[in-house]
Design an enzyme around this catalytic site. Sequence first.
Site, mmCIF file in Angstrom:
data_model
loop_
_atom_site.group_PDB
_atom_site.id
_atom_site.type_symbol
_atom_site.label_atom_id
_atom_site.label_comp_id
_atom_site.label_asym_id
_atom_site.label_seq_id
_atom_site.Cartn_x
_atom_site.Cartn_y
_atom_site.Cartn_z
ATOM 1 N N GLY A 58 0.745 -1.254 0.115
ATOM 2 C CA GLY A 58 -0.283 0.005 -0.071
ATOM 3 C C GLY A 58 0.604 1.331 -0.096
ATOM 4 N N THR A 59 0.270 2.338 -0.269
ATOM 5 C CA THR A 59 0.817 3.585 -0.246
ATOM 6 C C THR A 59 0.970 4.037 1.137
ATOM 7 O OG1 THR A 59 -1.183 4.689 -0.659
ATOM 8 C CG2 THR A 59 0.276 4.458 -2.450
#
Lengths: 244, 244, 244, 244, 244, 244, 244
Positions: free
Chosen positions: G36-37
């Site tokens: 994920g970011t």
Amino acid sequence: MQGQSQQQAYDRGITIFSPDGRLYQVEYAREAVSRGTASVGVRTPDGVVLGAVRRVRSELMERSSVEKLHKADDHIGIASAGHVADARQLIDFARRRAQTERLRYDEPIPIETLTKSVTDHIQQFTQTGGARPFGVALLVGGVIDGQPRLFETDPSGTPYEWQATAVGGDREAIQEVLEEGYRDDLDLEAGVDLALRGLSSTNEDLEAQGVEIATIDTESESFETLDTATIESHLAEIGGESDE
Amino acid sequence: MQGQSQQQAYDRGITIFSPDGRLYQVEYAREAVSRGTASVGVRTPDGVVLGAVRRVRSELMERSSVEKLHKADDHIGIASAGHVADARQLIDFARRRAQTERLRYDEPIPIETLTKSVTDHIQQFTQTGGARPFGVALLVGGVIDGQPRLFETDPSGTPYEWQATAVGGDREAIQEVLEEGYRDDLDLEAGVDLALRGLSSTNEDLEAQGVEIATIDTESESFETLDTATIESHLAEIGGESDE
Amino acid sequence: MQGQSQQQAYDRGITIFSPDGRLYQVEYAREAVSRGTASVGVRTPDGVVLGAVRRVRSELMERSSVEKLHKADDHIGIASAGHVADARQLIDFARRRAQTERLRYDEPIPIETLTKSVTDHIQQFTQTGGARPFGVALLVGGVIDGQPRLFETDPSGTPYEWQATAVGGDREAIQEVLEEGYRDDLDLEAGVDLALRGLSSTNEDLEAQGVEIATIDTESESFETLDTATIESHLAEIGGESDE
Amino acid sequence: MQGQSQQQAYDRGITIFSPDGRLYQVEYAREAVSRGTASVGVRTPDGVVLGAVRRVRSELMERSSVEKLHKADDHIGIASAGHVADARQLIDFARRRAQTERLRYDEPIPIETLTKSVTDHIQQFTQTGGARPFGVALLVGGVIDGQPRLFETDPSGTPYEWQATAVGGDREAIQEVLEEGYRDDLDLEAGVDLALRGLSSTNEDLEAQGVEIATIDTESESFETLDTATIESHLAEIGGESDE
Amino acid sequence: MQGQSQQQAYDRGITIFSPDGRLYQVEYAREAVSRGTASVGVRTPDGVVLGAVRRVRSELMERSSVEKLHKADDHIGIASAGHVADARQLIDFARRRAQTERLRYDEPIPIETLTKSVTDHIQQFTQTGGARPFGVALLVGGVIDGQPRLFETDPSGTPYEWQATAVGGDREAIQEVLEEGYRDDLDLEAGVDLALRGLSSTNEDLEAQGVEIATIDTESESFETLDTATIESHLAEIGGESDE
Amino acid sequence: MQGQSQQQAYDRGITIFSPDGRLYQVEYAREAVSRGTASVGVRTPDGVVLGAVRRVRSELMERSSVEKLHKADDHIGIASAGHVADARQLIDFARRRAQTERLRYDEPIPIETLTKSVTDHIQQFTQTGGARPFGVALLVGGVIDGQPRLFETDPSGTPYEWQATAVGGDREAIQEVLEEGYRDDLDLEAGVDLALRGLSSTNEDLEAQGVEIATIDTESESFETLDTATIESHLAEIGGESDE
Amino acid sequence: MQGQSQQQAYDRGITIFSPDGRLYQVEYAREAVSRGTASVGVRTPDGVVLGAVRRVRSELMERSSVEKLHKADDHIGIASAGHVADARQLIDFARRRAQTERLRYDEPIPIETLTKSVTDHIQQFTQTGGARPFGVALLVGGVIDGQPRLFETDPSGTPYEWQATAVGGDREAIQEVLEEGYRDDLDLEAGVDLALRGLSSTNEDLEAQGVEIATIDTESESFETLDTATIESHLAEIGGESDE
């Protein structure tokens, strides 16, 4: 080949016997304990000492949030080693159990009774399917009726009583230090020193803020944590000793 | 290859038949029993003797916390061998069962009745899925209506009655010593000697504090543990004998 | 290779069909029966004879605790072969069933009714998941309304009625002896002799204390066990015969 | 290799589709049916004939205990082939179903209704997990409102109606005999002869006591079994025929 | 190799996605449909025609017991292809659903509503564990408010509406015949002819008793089956045509 | 080899993490979406446009029965791509959810609220065992309080909001067309054109009857479907454009 | 080979220990977080700053629908990284928990209490079978009684307290930036700058609309999000700095 079949062996869900009579998931849970930083316990006539190393991943992590030492009731402390989230479950279980005792009988729970409630709970997770064992070992220390007691719980759900012991990583090395330094007539201060000697034996340059120490002294029967300054002076003391 | 398929065989969850009609998980649970230190039982006309070896991992461990001998009721003792946490579950089961008998009928539970309640409980864990068998063998000894009785429970849930026997590690070797030394008319003291001879046959330099002995004598019908001094004098006695 | 895939085949939990239409777990449960010592039953116009061999692992084991012959109700006896702990479950089931009949209808349960209750119970464990089949065969013998009956239950849950038969180890060899010696008009004494001839055919030097014999005679309709002296005289008798 | 993967294929618990759209456990259950001795049914305007071979393992086994022909209600009989203990479950199911009908509507259950209740019950065991299919085929024959009907149930839970058919071992061979001998206007006696010719075609030297025959005639609408003497005379008759 | 892993792939219990996004058990259930004899449906302005081939294993089997065409309600018929016992479950489900509608709203159920109740029921068996999909496809045809409708349900639980289609074995070949012969303004008689041409295209020498035809005409809105004579004349008609 | 182990990987029942942190069953469910024909959504200030391609297997299939566009409530439409039977379940879920809102609060449900109810429902099927994920993606479009909104749900249960997007086969190619043609100030007619350009970009010779278009315009806040003639004129328009 | 056995290892359903004491499914869930970011949190005496990067797959996706920053209660915000649908479940859990506190005690929930409720919930999914762990890490930040607090939850269910930290992709790199720039006496503006420096260190050309920032300042104890213009000016500021 052996690696593969081993791999296949442990990746099923429930705790069963291997041909040589061992419970693999329990053995592996013990490995989870060994991966954790050590905790120690020392019982003296004047009270019980619990100690734990708190390791942080970054200077910005709050060391206080690395929970290794817990107050279970006024007169009982618990130090843990291993899987942190599992430890929280068992500590909560112990606290609820202790509260129930006070509610039902209006009395503090005996240390042995609490320990065995916890180990029975642990055992359930090693026999019935649908869950894995707890990956954590606890040191349960406390004083009741003037009697200091120190117990260990392991992932199989077996309780042991100790004069002084360690759980977690480098357990054997620390135990040797404890065996060498333990005497029946240690006072509480000497107990703290011994606990710190145990922890520092496998943690080079142990600093005061990297360690937690709690005591339950025989007189007050009450769980107290040492502040960093006190721990520092103890560390200086044992450092001085070891220079001798 | 054989190792691998064996490995695959035991790592499923429930206790089922092998092609030759054996229950693997039960066989492996027997191995768990063999890994434990031995316990012995000797029945004499004057009462039942139960004995167990307590091994400690460190001089700082409290030997008393290595639980091998348990009082199940005033008139019944239980010695165990194997997985300690499992033993605790069965002992608790036996105690509750004995209490229920007293509550319902205001009478002590017959030793055979208690034993068969325990073995039926053990059997359930070998037939229905979702759990593993108990990795423990028990010796249930007691006196009721003046009759001393000594039973064994094994991991399959089968009860056996004995004049004298052993469970746990080196069982066969100890049994030979018991067979050689057993006579129908042993008194209780001689029963204690025989139990100790059995245990010391496979434990070199057995020391008094390393062994637990309990008796339920026919007259008092009450569970009593021997103190270390008494055990020591018995050990000296049989040591002297063996020198002859 | 075949061994491995076989191994994989049986180590799953539920009882299912093999490509040739057999139920593996049931076949393996039959093997568990074959591993047990034999029990025999003989039906005569004067009553039913049940017999069983009791093997002990040590001279110190109480032979009486090796349970092979059970009284299920006043008029019904059950002999078992195979997994002892499983047998206990079925015997308990049968006893409760017989008691229920008496409570509900104030009458003794017909032998056939009891047998079929037991086999239906056995069948459930072969069709529904989550458990294994029972590893035991029973001989259910009794007399009701003056009619002696003798039934067998097997691990598939099938009931069979017999004039005389055996279950357990060496079943086929014993059956041959029974077929050779059976006559429709045997009296009960001759029935006992035939049962003992069957058992001794595959147990060399069978001794009286190593065998249990029970009878339910047509007149009394009541389960009685023979004492060792009586068995001894029967054994002597058939020994004499076989010398002829 | 093929054997191994096949082996792996069937040893899981639930009934699922193979890539070619078959249900393996159902196919294997059909094999279980083929392993059983045959049963036959013949429908004539005068009633339905059911017949079954009873094989015994020993001359001491009571042939009557080999249950192949069952009375389900006054006007309905059921012959089975395959796994005996499974058959008992379905027969019990059918009997309870027929009784319920009488209790609710005070009327005998139509033969087709009963058959379809049974096949729906069978189907459940082929679609929902946690159990295996029934390893048995049934012939359900009866008369209601003067109409003789003959149905077959197979392990998939499909109902079929027949003029004459066989289930169990050597089914195809027997079917050929039935097809050759069947006529629409057979009377009941000729129906019995045809049934016996079917059974004896694959059982050399079929004896009267080795076969069961039952009839439900159109007039009485009531299940009757033929005694051995009657069967014997029928066998003699068809023996005579076949000599021609 | 491929065969083996395929084999391993389908022998687990629940319906899950393959890497290319297909549901294997549903695909295999489609194969089960393909193994069945075909059924066809033709919708004309004058009503819906359903047709099915009934194959018998023996001349003694009652063709009427091979259920392919079912009346679901007065105004709705269902033709099936595939696993017969599964079809029975869905037909029962549809009938109960239709009855509930009449009980609740005192109105006949719309054909689309009924179809979608059935497909939702089918879908459940493809998503939730513990069961297998239904191995059957249905053609649901009927007339309500003067509107003839024809739907198909497949093993995935998808509903499709058709002017004319086939399910079961040789579906594609029959569909070609239907596409070639279908016109929007067919009358019911022509619809029957087209259905029969479809079925006979893949069944050489189709005989009148080997086929079932039912119609729900727009005027009566009522399910009617054609007798064998009528079917025969239709078959003769289309036979004549095809000679042209 | 890789194929085989992959095969083994996905054929277990529940959705778990792979070593690289992905959920395989969810990834495979995305493949099921890609296998479906595309649906598009375009949001303009004047309203939301939903469009879908309807493919038929035969000219006799009713195109209207290929359900891709659904009215969820007066002010909300849902377009789907992927497993049709799964889509029906989610549409039903959405409709019930919207009705509950009206019943409880007497108000239309906000589009975002409805979308997130659906994605939470989808997520449950990816975390808890005993079921597979939904093999479908939805475009949820609607207008409430004058605000047009367009959301996507994917098989992981994640909601996304879009100005214009596509789900199903050839998603990326269609998205490029949408990105190229989208402007913030499109009117609804232009939105329809853009949707059709998206769909026709990957479907050569798209005909009016092969596509469904619905709009929810900002003023009426009501779901309307375009008739074939209107779609045809739009197609002609964009065909003309593309010729330029 | 190793790949295959690894593959086999993780494709079973429940979270169990590997031989080296790790929980594979938890480790893999951590990988889901890494995919994920990133999100960051910075605690200053003046309040807590939470920041998150929002990545969009297309220019037509509404960035606001990429949910990374959530208001859990008036005084608490939560930033997430990892599996989005899982994050939604935990956020909902946290919101319900916070509401319950207000309902029961009419007081805002302490940040530590809320965090530990969430981690206990996460732990359950790692010990009990039938579900997978949550593939998400959270930063829980808030102010209560004038005390700013910042916690992290990881997929094992362990809570950590931080002065400043990051979760998600490139966590280590961002942490270095935070460690370098953190001072105890940062004001809230400087906290925002530090958070943005952390996020931009691994996201080249980070634009204001691609990032979310929220603050809970010590005075107001209330969750506020920064508008794009404000973020832009902060980004310009730190851009200017870095040019120095």
